[in-house]
Motif scaffolding. Structure first.
Motif, PDB file in Angstrom:
ATOM      1  N   SER A   2     -27.951  39.088  33.106  1.00  0.00           N
ATOM      2  CA  SER A   2     -27.953  40.432  33.710  1.00  0.00           C
ATOM      3  C   SER A   2     -28.242  41.450  32.431  1.00  0.00           C
ATOM      4  O   SER A   2     -27.631  41.304  31.452  1.00  0.00           O
ATOM      5  N   ILE A   3     -28.951  42.398  32.781  1.00  0.00           N
ATOM      6  CA  ILE A   3     -29.044  43.420  31.637  1.00  0.00           C
ATOM      7  C   ILE A   3     -28.387  44.825  31.941  1.00  0.00           C
ATOM      8  O   ILE A   3     -28.304  45.128  33.201  1.00  0.00           O
ATOM      9  N   TYR A   4     -27.499  45.329  31.012  1.00  0.00           N
ATOM     10  CA  TYR A   4     -26.916  46.387  31.304  1.00  0.00           C
ATOM     11  C   TYR A   4     -27.819  47.623  31.081  1.00  0.00           C
ATOM     12  O   TYR A   4     -28.056  48.112  30.167  1.00  0.00           O
ATOM     13  N   VAL A   5     -28.113  48.174  32.097  1.00  0.00           N
ATOM     14  CA  VAL A   5     -29.231  49.218  32.234  1.00  0.00           C
ATOM     15  C   VAL A   5     -28.721  50.392  31.663  1.00  0.00           C
ATOM     16  O   VAL A   5     -27.647  50.973  31.857  1.00  0.00           O
ATOM     17  N   GLY A   6     -29.592  50.985  30.812  1.00  0.00           N
ATOM     18  CA  GLY A   6     -29.257  52.422  30.385  1.00  0.00           C
ATOM     19  C   GLY A   6     -28.788  52.354  28.722  1.00  0.00           C
ATOM     20  O   GLY A   6     -28.650  53.408  28.151  1.00  0.00           O
ATOM     21  N   GLU A   7     -28.807  51.257  28.383  1.00  0.00           N
ATOM     22  CA  GLU A   7     -28.339  51.067  26.998  1.00  0.00           C
ATOM     23  C   GLU A   7     -29.581  50.630  26.144  1.00  0.00           C
ATOM     24  O   GLU A   7     -29.852  49.333  26.378  1.00  0.00           O
ATOM     25  N   SER A   8     -30.092  51.528  25.571  1.00  0.00           N
ATOM     26  CA  SER A   8     -31.424  51.123  24.701  1.00  0.00           C
ATOM     27  C   SER A   8     -30.918  50.334  23.366  1.00  0.00           C
ATOM     28  O   SER A   8     -29.841  50.473  22.983  1.00  0.00           O
ATOM     29  N   GLY A  10     -31.504  51.594  20.311  1.00  0.00           N
ATOM     30  CA  GLY A  10     -31.116  52.833  19.728  1.00  0.00           C
ATOM     31  C   GLY A  10     -29.609  53.011  19.889  1.00  0.00           C
ATOM     32  O   GLY A  10     -28.718  53.051  19.018  1.00  0.00           O
ATOM     33  N   GLU A  11     -29.220  52.949  21.250  1.00  0.00           N
ATOM     34  CA  GLU A  11     -28.003  53.538  21.512  1.00  0.00           C
ATOM     35  C   GLU A  11     -27.124  52.366  21.170  1.00  0.00           C
ATOM     36  O   GLU A  11     -25.796  52.550  20.810  1.00  0.00           O
ATOM     37  N   LEU A  12     -27.314  51.017  21.431  1.00  0.00           N
ATOM     38  CA  LEU A  12     -26.581  50.035  21.008  1.00  0.00           C
ATOM     39  C   LEU A  12     -26.532  50.040  19.474  1.00  0.00           C
ATOM     40  O   LEU A  12     -24.989  49.680  19.354  1.00  0.00           O
ATOM     41  N   LEU A  13     -27.454  50.148  18.966  1.00  0.00           N
ATOM     42  CA  LEU A  13     -26.962  50.245  17.156  1.00  0.00           C
ATOM     43  C   LEU A  13     -26.181  51.168  16.815  1.00  0.00           C
ATOM     44  O   LEU A  13     -25.485  51.097  16.016  1.00  0.00           O
ATOM     45  N   ALA A  14     -26.291  52.301  17.407  1.00  0.00           N
ATOM     46  CA  ALA A  14     -25.488  53.566  17.269  1.00  0.00           C
ATOM     47  C   ALA A  14     -24.127  53.170  17.583  1.00  0.00           C
ATOM     48  O   ALA A  14     -22.916  53.673  16.884  1.00  0.00           O
ATOM     49  N   TRP A  15     -23.890  52.645  18.483  1.00  0.00           N
ATOM     50  CA  TRP A  15     -22.518  52.270  19.072  1.00  0.00           C
ATOM     51  C   TRP A  15     -21.795  51.509  18.195  1.00  0.00           C
ATOM     52  O   TRP A  15     -20.672  51.470  17.728  1.00  0.00           O
ATOM     53  N   LEU A  16     -22.564  50.270  17.595  1.00  0.00           N
ATOM     54  CA  LEU A  16     -22.349  49.264  16.715  1.00  0.00           C
ATOM     55  C   LEU A  16     -21.976  49.960  15.271  1.00  0.00           C
ATOM     56  O   LEU A  16     -20.633  49.652  14.798  1.00  0.00           O
ATOM     57  N   ASN A  17     -22.759  50.773  14.915  1.00  0.00           N
ATOM     58  CA  ASN A  17     -22.377  51.590  13.659  1.00  0.00           C
ATOM     59  C   ASN A  17     -20.921  52.387  13.651  1.00  0.00           C
ATOM     60  O   ASN A  17     -20.473  52.668  12.662  1.00  0.00           O
ATOM     61  N   ASP A  18     -20.883  53.104  14.631  1.00  0.00           N
ATOM     62  CA  ASP A  18     -19.812  53.767  14.983  1.00  0.00           C
ATOM     63  C   ASP A  18     -18.442  53.053  15.329  1.00  0.00           C
ATOM     64  O   ASP A  18     -17.560  53.510  14.508  1.00  0.00           O
ATOM     65  N   LEU A  19     -18.625  52.050  15.829  1.00  0.00           N
ATOM     66  CA  LEU A  19     -17.373  51.112  15.973  1.00  0.00           C
ATOM     67  C   LEU A  19     -17.092  50.523  14.819  1.00  0.00           C
ATOM     68  O   LEU A  19     -15.812  50.325  14.542  1.00  0.00           O
ATOM     69  N   LEU A  20     -17.797  49.577  14.029  1.00  0.00           N
ATOM     70  CA  LEU A  20     -17.616  48.847  12.746  1.00  0.00           C
ATOM     71  C   LEU A  20     -17.565  49.461  11.471  1.00  0.00           C
ATOM     72  O   LEU A  20     -17.363  49.035  10.653  1.00  0.00           O
ATOM     73  N   ALA A  21     -18.553  50.553  11.400  1.00  0.00           N
ATOM     74  CA  ALA A  21     -18.523  51.371  10.353  1.00  0.00           C
ATOM     75  C   ALA A  21     -18.672  50.374   9.086  1.00  0.00           C
ATOM     76  O   ALA A  21     -18.010  50.521   8.059  1.00  0.00           O
ATOM     77  N   PRO A  22     -19.814  49.649   9.176  1.00  0.00           N
ATOM     78  CA  PRO A  22     -20.256  48.613   8.200  1.00  0.00           C
ATOM     79  C   PRO A  22     -20.656  49.263   6.671  1.00  0.00           C
ATOM     80  O   PRO A  22     -21.368  50.682   6.901  1.00  0.00           O
ATOM     81  N   TRP A 103     -24.676  43.206  27.566  1.00  0.00           N
ATOM     82  CA  TRP A 103     -23.718  42.655  28.437  1.00  0.00           C
ATOM     83  C   TRP A 103     -22.141  43.119  27.666  1.00  0.00           C
ATOM     84  O   TRP A 103     -21.364  43.273  28.136  1.00  0.00           O
ATOM     85  N   MET A 104     -22.308  42.688  26.333  1.00  0.00           N
ATOM     86  CA  MET A 104     -21.074  42.941  25.576  1.00  0.00           C
ATOM     87  C   MET A 104     -20.753  44.467  25.507  1.00  0.00           C
ATOM     88  O   MET A 104     -19.362  44.707  25.465  1.00  0.00           O
ATOM     89  N   LYS A 105     -21.378  45.175  25.379  1.00  0.00           N
ATOM     90  CA  LYS A 105     -21.233  46.797  25.689  1.00  0.00           C
ATOM     91  C   LYS A 105     -20.574  47.186  26.931  1.00  0.00           C
ATOM     92  O   LYS A 105     -19.628  47.884  26.877  1.00  0.00           O
ATOM     93  N   LYS A 106     -20.971  46.513  27.871  1.00  0.00           N
ATOM     94  CA  LYS A 106     -20.566  46.837  29.269  1.00  0.00           C
ATOM     95  C   LYS A 106     -19.162  46.280  29.460  1.00  0.00           C
ATOM     96  O   LYS A 106     -18.202  46.749  29.782  1.00  0.00           O
ATOM     97  N   PHE A 107     -18.809  44.993  28.843  1.00  0.00           N
ATOM     98  CA  PHE A 107     -17.610  44.349  28.694  1.00  0.00           C
ATOM     99  C   PHE A 107     -16.763  45.220  27.877  1.00  0.00           C
ATOM    100  O   PHE A 107     -15.328  45.362  28.223  1.00  0.00           O
ATOM    101  N   TRP A 108     -17.243  45.718  26.821  1.00  0.00           N
ATOM    102  CA  TRP A 108     -16.322  46.775  25.771  1.00  0.00           C
ATOM    103  C   TRP A 108     -15.866  47.953  26.516  1.00  0.00           C
ATOM    104  O   TRP A 108     -14.529  48.260  26.518  1.00  0.00           O
ATOM    105  N   ASP A 109     -17.074  48.670  27.151  1.00  0.00           N
ATOM    106  CA  ASP A 109     -16.718  49.784  27.822  1.00  0.00           C
ATOM    107  C   ASP A 109     -15.511  49.345  28.983  1.00  0.00           C
ATOM    108  O   ASP A 109     -14.583  50.506  29.073  1.00  0.00           O
ATOM    109  N   ALA A 110     -15.563  48.249  29.468  1.00  0.00           N
ATOM    110  CA  ALA A 110     -14.480  48.119  30.558  1.00  0.00           C
ATOM    111  C   ALA A 110     -13.095  47.560  30.150  1.00  0.00           C
ATOM    112  O   ALA A 110     -12.121  47.829  30.764  1.00  0.00           O
TER     113      ALA A 110
END
Length: 245
Positions: A2-8, A10-22, A103-110
């Motif tokens: 299943s695909i988490y609709v709505g997360e492109s 670009g949005e996923l990469l922005a989320w990862l960089n904000d969360l992990l601040a590599p 899927w992991m973003k959706k799981f993280w949100d929840a």
């Protein structure tokens, strides 16, 4: 999958960089194929992954597999039923990793507890490197014959190690599933006995002899062995019994 609709992407990469601040920004979804980023995301939720053992400079598939072993144990310990398509993800292909990351973003949100995540502190200062998704410069000089022979030799060895490790993980997963089913089967039987005995003891027509007998059965059910403690699922960590994975 299943695909988490709505997360492109670009949005996923922005989320990862904000969360992990590599130290080096994550620029490609394919970089998740090493498994290190997935481990960090799950650690930001549960905080119980052995992050100092994650290989952040993994370049070969057999190295990626070591990270996915840590991730799989996280899923097992925290009772996450989602299958991990390891054989696809370690190839560092965009589509496979995009779908799993959605899927992991959706799981993280929840499930994320909120607050900041000290990614650098949790990894002991290790940094995410670009990984195998980076492209080599087009004008790089071709290797000499001797170097090419060495590369082929290393590649053959790596493939053999990968196949062996993959087979080992699959065998362990099947063994673990079998043990869990067997455990649940016998626990259910004991639970049925416990409920039956408890209900019978509550009946007014139970004679003293029968009551003593049922009390003896309860004593057996509730008895513990000296030095044995029932493990607390809340306190179980990925550091525990690590070699059994």
């Amino acid at each position: 999958m299943s695909i988490y609709v709505g997360e492109s992407r670009g949005e996923l990469l922005a989320w990862l960089n904000d969360l992990l601040a590599p130290p080096q920004p994550i620029t490609k979804v394919e970089q998740c194929g090493t498994g290190a980023i997935y481990c960090q995301v799950m650690d930001s939720i549960f905080g119980n992954l052995p992050m100092t053992k994650v290989k952040f400079n993994a370049r070969q598939e057999y190295e990626h597999l070591e990270n996915f072993k840590i991730l799989q144990k996280c899923f097992t310990i925290n009772k996450i039923d989602k299958p991990i398509p390891v054989d696809k993800l370690i190839k560092c292909k965009m589509q496979d990793n995009l779908e799993f990351l959605q899927w992991m973003k959706k799981f993280w949100d929840a499930n994320a507890p909120g607050g900041g995540y000290d990614a650098l502190g949790r990894t002991g200062g290790a940094a995410i490197t670009p990984g195998p998704s980076s492209r080599a410069p087009a004008n790089r000089a071709p290797p000499r014959t001797s170097a090419s022979t060495t590369v082929r030799s290393v590649s053959t060895t790596s493939n053999a190690q990968l196949q062996a490790l993959t087979a080992q993980v699959q065998e362990m997963q099947l063994h673990c599933e079998g043990l869990e089913k067997e455990r649940d089967f016998y626990f259910d039987k004991l639970r049925q006995i416990e409920v039956s005995v408890t209900k019978r003891l509550e009946q007014p027509d139970v004679c003293d002899e029968e009551r003593d007998h049922l009390a003896g059965v309860q004593a057996v059910l509730y008895a513990t062995q000296e030095g044995f403690e029932v493990p607390d699922p809340e306190g179980l960590t990925l550091e525990d019994d690590e070699e059994t994975f």
